[in-house]
Design an enzyme around this catalytic site. Structure first.
Site, mmCIF file in Angstrom:
data_model
loop_
_atom_site.group_PDB
_atom_site.id
_atom_site.type_symbol
_atom_site.label_atom_id
_atom_site.label_comp_id
_atom_site.label_asym_id
_atom_site.label_seq_id
_atom_site.Cartn_x
_atom_site.Cartn_y
_atom_site.Cartn_z
ATOM 1 N N TYR A 64 41.444 40.341 32.942
ATOM 2 C CA TYR A 64 41.031 41.556 33.641
ATOM 3 C C TYR A 64 41.914 41.793 34.860
ATOM 4 O O TYR A 64 42.586 40.895 35.363
ATOM 5 C CB TYR A 64 39.561 41.474 34.068
ATOM 6 N N PHE A 106 42.039 43.748 44.065
ATOM 7 C CA PHE A 106 41.217 42.737 44.724
ATOM 8 C C PHE A 106 41.059 41.486 43.876
ATOM 9 O O PHE A 106 40.676 40.432 44.378
ATOM 10 C CB PHE A 106 39.838 43.294 45.110
ATOM 11 N N ASP A 107 41.345 41.569 42.576
ATOM 12 C CA ASP A 107 41.235 40.387 41.720
ATOM 13 C C ASP A 107 41.931 40.680 40.402
ATOM 14 O O ASP A 107 41.853 41.807 39.888
ATOM 15 C CB ASP A 107 39.765 40.030 41.475
ATOM 16 N N ILE A 165 28.635 41.150 37.267
ATOM 17 C CA ILE A 165 28.045 42.375 37.793
ATOM 18 C C ILE A 165 27.476 43.226 36.663
ATOM 19 O O ILE A 165 27.915 43.140 35.517
ATOM 20 C CB ILE A 165 29.070 43.191 38.614
ATOM 21 N N TYR A 201 28.564 45.773 43.590
ATOM 22 C CA TYR A 201 28.051 45.009 44.726
ATOM 23 C C TYR A 201 27.256 45.849 45.712
ATOM 24 O O TYR A 201 26.847 45.343 46.760
ATOM 25 C CB TYR A 201 29.214 44.314 45.449
ATOM 26 N N PHE A 226 38.249 48.413 36.563
ATOM 27 C CA PHE A 226 38.694 47.198 35.889
ATOM 28 C C PHE A 226 39.360 47.548 34.561
ATOM 29 O O PHE A 226 38.818 48.342 33.787
ATOM 30 C CB PHE A 226 37.511 46.278 35.554
#
Length: 205
Positions: free
Chosen positions: A127, A137-138, A155, A181, A197
């Site tokens: 991902y 961010f990731d 999530i 979140y 994503f």
């Protein structure tokens, strides 16, 4: 600044303590923070000197700054929530975007033909996660290592999407903050952020 001797364990640890304090102030700076005043307070406390500011005045100033920070944080959160709503509203109009009743939006980039996981399954995925401004961010792709986790342990937006994906699929998810979140800040993700994503479902474990 005079050159520091950082050749001993003691001086390196001392410097490290200062770095930690500096990192905290840099990452969460109070409005108008003065490094000179910080260093003066540190030096006075370490030397056992009396405070140059009376406790009642200090407490009052802390309240003022805390309230100012709360106002600023709320303004940023409101702006992020508004930007997220506008993004999702416009994104929903694009061709190829499916909007689910939950508010989750997705695009099929690659249509796989394998089995769909259940909430109880564990999966292996690749991902890439960004905010709506494109900042990353990731990313398991950047780490060069797929991620493994239970479908029900992520999530809500992912939980919903993974159960709709065939193994071998790659989807782009546009996740409303309430399916991510919410009002919580997580790492570099601000409160009320819509998350984007690219998710590749590699395998059901």
């Amino acid at each position: 600044m005079s050159e520091l001797n950082l050749s001993t364990d003691e001086t390196r640890v001392s410097y490290g303590i200062g770095r930690q304090l500096g990192d905290q102030l840099r990452d969460n700076p109070p409005p108008g923070v003065s490094l000179d005043a910080v260093l003066a307070g540190l030096a006075d406390a370490f030397a056992g000197q009396p405070s140059r500011v009376e406790q009642t005045a200090l407490a009052a100033s802390f309240r003022v700054i805390r309230e100012r920070m709360q106002v600023e944080a709320q303004a940023k959160a409101d702006a992020a929530a508004g930007a997220g709503r506008a993004y999702l509203e416009q994104n929903a109009k694009r061709e190829g975007v499916t909007v689910l009743p939950s508010g989750l939006q997705y695009e099929v980039l690659v249509a796989g033909e394998g089995a769909k996981p259940s909430r109880e399954d564990h999966v292996r995925t690749h991902y890439h996660g960004t905010l709506i401004d494109g900042s990353v961010f990731d990313s398991s792709y950047e780490r060069g290592q797929p991620a493994e986790f239970p479908v029900g342990g992520v999530i809500a937006g992912w939980v919903e999407a993974l159960q709709l994906m065939n193994t071998g699929s790659k989807w782009r998810l546009h996740v409303p903050s309430e399916l991510a979140y919410g009002g919580q800040a997580v790492g570099s993700i601000p409160p009320h952020s819509v998350l984007v994503f690219d998710v590749e479902l590699l395998e059901i474990l």
